[in-house]
Design a protein around this motif. Sequence first.
Motif, PDB file in Angstrom:
ATOM      1  N   ALA A  89       0.825  -1.199   0.029  1.00  0.00           N
ATOM      2  CA  ALA A  89       0.093  -0.047   0.146  1.00  0.00           C
ATOM      3  C   ALA A  89       1.005   1.207  -0.001  1.00  0.00           C
ATOM      4  O   ALA A  89       1.950   1.297   0.789  1.00  0.00           O
ATOM      5  CB  ALA A  89      -0.957   0.018   1.204  1.00  0.00           C
ATOM      6  N   GLY A  90       0.568   2.153  -0.809  1.00  0.00           N
ATOM      7  CA  GLY A  90       1.331   3.383  -0.938  1.00  0.00           C
ATOM      8  C   GLY A  90       2.337   3.449  -2.183  1.00  0.00           C
ATOM      9  O   GLY A  90       2.982   4.529  -2.359  1.00  0.00           O
ATOM     10  N   GLY A  91       2.481   2.277  -2.686  1.00  0.00           N
ATOM     11  CA  GLY A  91       3.386   1.947  -3.685  1.00  0.00           C
ATOM     12  C   GLY A  91       2.731   2.493  -5.225  1.00  0.00           C
ATOM     13  O   GLY A  91       1.794   2.904  -5.212  1.00  0.00           O
ATOM     14  N   SER A  92       3.600   2.063  -6.105  1.00  0.00           N
ATOM     15  CA  SER A  92       3.128   2.560  -7.379  1.00  0.00           C
ATOM     16  C   SER A  92       3.442   1.147  -8.432  1.00  0.00           C
ATOM     17  O   SER A  92       4.410   0.678  -8.240  1.00  0.00           O
ATOM     18  CB  SER A  92       4.108   3.533  -8.041  1.00  0.00           C
ATOM     19  N   LEU A  93       2.637   1.322  -9.714  1.00  0.00           N
ATOM     20  CA  LEU A  93       2.838   0.325 -10.506  1.00  0.00           C
ATOM     21  C   LEU A  93       2.451   1.169 -11.937  1.00  0.00           C
ATOM     22  O   LEU A  93       1.708   2.106 -11.826  1.00  0.00           O
ATOM     23  CB  LEU A  93       2.089  -1.025 -10.689  1.00  0.00           C
ATOM     24  N   ARG A  94       3.225   0.724 -12.853  1.00  0.00           N
ATOM     25  CA  ARG A  94       2.902   1.248 -14.418  1.00  0.00           C
ATOM     26  C   ARG A  94       2.520   0.058 -15.290  1.00  0.00           C
ATOM     27  O   ARG A  94       3.208  -0.920 -15.475  1.00  0.00           O
ATOM     28  CB  ARG A  94       4.146   2.011 -14.934  1.00  0.00           C
ATOM     29  N   THR A 137      -4.036  -8.357 -16.511  1.00  0.00           N
ATOM     30  CA  THR A 137      -2.778  -8.158 -15.661  1.00  0.00           C
ATOM     31  C   THR A 137      -3.225  -8.185 -14.142  1.00  0.00           C
ATOM     32  O   THR A 137      -3.957  -7.189 -13.726  1.00  0.00           O
ATOM     33  CB  THR A 137      -1.789  -7.272 -16.068  1.00  0.00           C
ATOM     34  N   GLN A 138      -2.633  -9.073 -13.394  1.00  0.00           N
ATOM     35  CA  GLN A 138      -3.052  -8.954 -11.838  1.00  0.00           C
ATOM     36  C   GLN A 138      -2.269  -7.984 -11.132  1.00  0.00           C
ATOM     37  O   GLN A 138      -0.986  -7.938 -10.989  1.00  0.00           O
ATOM     38  CB  GLN A 138      -2.856 -10.462 -11.271  1.00  0.00           C
ATOM     39  N   VAL A 139      -3.192  -7.050 -10.253  1.00  0.00           N
ATOM     40  CA  VAL A 139      -2.432  -5.953  -9.433  1.00  0.00           C
ATOM     41  C   VAL A 139      -3.142  -6.488  -8.281  1.00  0.00           C
ATOM     42  O   VAL A 139      -4.044  -6.637  -7.817  1.00  0.00           O
ATOM     43  CB  VAL A 139      -3.012  -4.727  -9.897  1.00  0.00           C
ATOM     44  N   THR A 140      -2.124  -6.775  -7.281  1.00  0.00           N
ATOM     45  CA  THR A 140      -2.324  -6.893  -5.859  1.00  0.00           C
ATOM     46  C   THR A 140      -1.633  -5.965  -4.830  1.00  0.00           C
ATOM     47  O   THR A 140      -0.372  -5.835  -4.977  1.00  0.00           O
ATOM     48  CB  THR A 140      -1.798  -8.268  -5.444  1.00  0.00           C
ATOM     49  N   VAL A 141      -2.395  -5.700  -3.941  1.00  0.00           N
ATOM     50  CA  VAL A 141      -1.813  -4.255  -3.102  1.00  0.00           C
ATOM     51  C   VAL A 141      -1.877  -4.809  -1.476  1.00  0.00           C
ATOM     52  O   VAL A 141      -3.234  -5.312  -1.271  1.00  0.00           O
ATOM     53  CB  VAL A 141      -2.458  -3.086  -3.270  1.00  0.00           C
ATOM     54  N   SER A 142      -0.870  -5.064  -1.017  1.00  0.00           N
ATOM     55  CA  SER A 142      -0.986  -5.610   0.125  1.00  0.00           C
ATOM     56  C   SER A 142      -0.980  -4.511   1.345  1.00  0.00           C
ATOM     57  O   SER A 142      -0.431  -3.171   1.051  1.00  0.00           O
ATOM     58  CB  SER A 142       0.268  -6.515   0.419  1.00  0.00           C
ATOM     59  N   SER A 143      -1.682  -4.719   2.397  1.00  0.00           N
ATOM     60  CA  SER A 143      -1.642  -3.599   3.484  1.00  0.00           C
ATOM     61  C   SER A 143      -0.499  -3.598   4.489  1.00  0.00           C
ATOM     62  O   SER A 143       0.211  -4.633   4.462  1.00  0.00           O
ATOM     63  CB  SER A 143      -3.097  -3.689   4.211  1.00  0.00           C
ATOM     64  N   LEU A 160      -1.140   3.565  -4.089  1.00  0.00           N
ATOM     65  CA  LEU A 160      -2.045   2.214  -4.292  1.00  0.00           C
ATOM     66  C   LEU A 160      -2.360   1.813  -3.001  1.00  0.00           C
ATOM     67  O   LEU A 160      -2.141   1.982  -1.873  1.00  0.00           O
ATOM     68  CB  LEU A 160      -1.256   1.336  -4.866  1.00  0.00           C
ATOM     69  N   LYS A 161      -3.999   1.366  -3.100  1.00  0.00           N
ATOM     70  CA  LYS A 161      -4.628   0.928  -1.916  1.00  0.00           C
ATOM     71  C   LYS A 161      -4.952  -0.385  -1.960  1.00  0.00           C
ATOM     72  O   LYS A 161      -5.046  -0.842  -3.139  1.00  0.00           O
ATOM     73  CB  LYS A 161      -5.826   2.017  -1.560  1.00  0.00           C
ATOM     74  N   PRO A 162      -5.177  -1.148  -0.864  1.00  0.00           N
ATOM     75  CA  PRO A 162      -5.374  -2.518  -1.128  1.00  0.00           C
ATOM     76  C   PRO A 162      -6.897  -2.978  -1.789  1.00  0.00           C
ATOM     77  O   PRO A 162      -7.017  -3.674  -2.466  1.00  0.00           O
ATOM     78  CB  PRO A 162      -5.850  -3.048   0.533  1.00  0.00           C
ATOM     79  N   ALA A 222     -12.415  -7.135  -9.675  1.00  0.00           N
ATOM     80  CA  ALA A 222     -11.949  -7.696  -8.309  1.00  0.00           C
ATOM     81  C   ALA A 222     -12.609  -9.126  -8.200  1.00  0.00           C
ATOM     82  O   ALA A 222     -13.882  -8.961  -8.987  1.00  0.00           O
ATOM     83  CB  ALA A 222     -12.524  -6.890  -7.216  1.00  0.00           C
ATOM     84  N   PRO A 223     -12.187 -10.119  -7.400  1.00  0.00           N
ATOM     85  CA  PRO A 223     -12.714 -11.294  -7.343  1.00  0.00           C
ATOM     86  C   PRO A 223     -14.489 -11.052  -6.906  1.00  0.00           C
ATOM     87  O   PRO A 223     -14.439 -10.317  -5.977  1.00  0.00           O
ATOM     88  CB  PRO A 223     -11.930 -12.152  -6.388  1.00  0.00           C
ATOM     89  N   GLY A 224     -15.319 -11.802  -7.465  1.00  0.00           N
ATOM     90  CA  GLY A 224     -16.596 -11.904  -7.217  1.00  0.00           C
ATOM     91  C   GLY A 224     -17.311 -10.470  -7.442  1.00  0.00           C
ATOM     92  O   GLY A 224     -18.607 -10.257  -7.084  1.00  0.00           O
TER      93      GLY A 224
END
Length: 121
Positions: A14-19, A115-121, A86-88, A40-42
């Motif tokens: 969390a707080g990070g970045s992706l492109r 493409t999967q993006v996963t943000v951990s808290s 980024l946020k969870p 998101a799932p479901g």
Amino acid sequence: QVNLVDAGGGLVQAGGSLRLSCVASGLTFSGYTMGWFRQAPGRERNFVASITTSGRNTYYADSVKGRFTISRDNAKKTVYLQMNSLKPEDTAVYYCAADPRTTMTHRPPYWGQGTQVTVSS
């Protein structure tokens, strides 16, 4: 045959970045509105951002305004999504989309593979 290839997802704190990037082939890229959706799932697939053919106008979902930036390079037939702070709750599969209309619709005819993006808290 139209082909959109999404890339750039991954695991980030969390707080990070992706492109994210999406390279298109088989279409006249400069003639298409490009965009990103996420699922998101479901949950349903939802609009994230879009950009007009020239890149002059961009549109964002309220949930990502001020944090995400969409851009395009027509010479490279590529659209990007810069994701900051980024946020969870941003965790999802992100899909590139191409629409021949002047604005991105909810059912564009062409999609990337995701493409999967996963943000951990």
